[in-house]
Design a protein around this motif. Structure first.
Motif, short mmCIF file in Angstrom:
data_model
loop_
_atom_site.label_atom_id
_atom_site.label_comp_id
_atom_site.label_asym_id
_atom_site.label_seq_id
_atom_site.Cartn_x
_atom_site.Cartn_y
_atom_site.Cartn_z
N LYS A 1 0.83 -1.21 0.00
CA LYS A 1 0.00 0.00 0.00
C LYS A 1 0.86 1.25 0.00
O LYS A 1 0.58 2.21 -0.72
N GLU A 2 1.91 1.26 0.82
CA GLU A 2 2.80 2.42 0.87
C GLU A 2 3.51 2.62 -0.47
O GLU A 2 3.65 3.75 -0.94
N VAL B 1 2.46 1.71 -3.46
CA VAL B 1 1.48 2.19 -4.45
C VAL B 1 1.19 3.66 -4.23
O VAL B 1 1.10 4.45 -5.19
N ALA B 2 1.05 4.08 -2.96
CA ALA B 2 0.76 5.48 -2.67
C ALA B 2 1.92 6.37 -3.12
O ALA B 2 1.69 7.43 -3.74
N LYS B 3 3.16 5.96 -2.84
CA LYS B 3 4.32 6.74 -3.27
C LYS B 3 4.40 6.79 -4.80
O LYS B 3 4.68 7.84 -5.38
N SER B 4 4.13 5.68 -5.44
CA SER B 4 4.18 5.63 -6.89
C SER B 4 3.11 6.53 -7.50
O SER B 4 3.35 7.23 -8.48
N TYR B 5 1.91 6.52 -6.92
CA TYR B 5 0.82 7.36 -7.41
C TYR B 5 1.17 8.83 -7.27
O TYR B 5 0.97 9.62 -8.21
N GLU B 6 1.71 9.23 -6.11
CA GLU B 6 2.10 10.62 -5.90
C GLU B 6 3.19 11.04 -6.89
O GLU B 6 3.14 12.14 -7.46
N THR B 7 4.15 10.17 -7.11
CA THR B 7 5.25 10.49 -8.04
C THR B 7 4.72 10.64 -9.46
O THR B 7 5.08 11.60 -10.17
N SER B 8 3.86 9.73 -9.89
CA SER B 8 3.32 9.82 -11.25
C SER B 8 2.41 11.03 -11.39
O SER B 8 2.37 11.67 -12.45
N LYS B 9 1.67 11.38 -10.34
CA LYS B 9 0.81 12.57 -10.38
C LYS B 9 1.65 13.83 -10.54
O LYS B 9 1.33 14.70 -11.37
#
Length: 139
Positions: free
Chosen positions: A92-93, A95-103
């Motif tokens: 989960k952590e 995925v959250a970091k990856s989502y923030e980076t891609s955003k």
């Protein structure tokens, strides 16, 4: 047989006396060597510089033990530790970091594309106005 027992008793008595004499002679030699030797730095720091009596030995060891004791009592409550992370929490952590980076990457790309479009539009306006020789209000 009685003579043999008497001889054994005499031999054991002789060995006992000889060993006691030998121990005292060797002990005296060691004490003389120790008296001539100065205490090392650790012994001086602890306070074991001379042992004139057994009480001084006991006092120096108590002094050493006293310095090793903790000054505060242990806390009655154990420290609170966070629960260990499970594999699900780690994923989960990530995925959250990856989502923030891609955003953030997408926002930066949109911003750069907008700037590029604005520069291109300005170049087009200049080139059209230079070719026509007219004013820019027609565009």
């Amino acid at each position: 047989m009685a003579k043999f027992r008497g001889f054994l008793k005499f031999l054991m008595f002789f060995l006992l006396i000889a060993s006691l004499i030998l121990v005292t002679i060797v002990g005296c030699e060691k004490e003389e060597k120790l008296e001539n030797q100065r205490p090392n730095a650790a012994e001086r720091a602890i306070g074991i510089t001379s042992h004139s009596s057994h009480w001084n030995k006991v006092r120096s060891w108590i002094n050493l033990a006293w310095h090793k004791l903790p000054l505060s009592p242990p806390s009655p409550e154990p420290p609170i530790e966070p629960p260990p992370l499970t594999a699900e929490d780690v994923v989960k952590e990530a995925v959250a970091k990856s989502y923030e980076t891609s955003k953030m990457t997408a926002e930066n790309a949109v911003k750069l594309a907008g700037e590029a479009m604005q520069k291109t539009a300005e170049k087009m306006k200049r080139s059209v106005s230079n070719v026509d020789g007219g004013d820019e209000s027609d565009l």
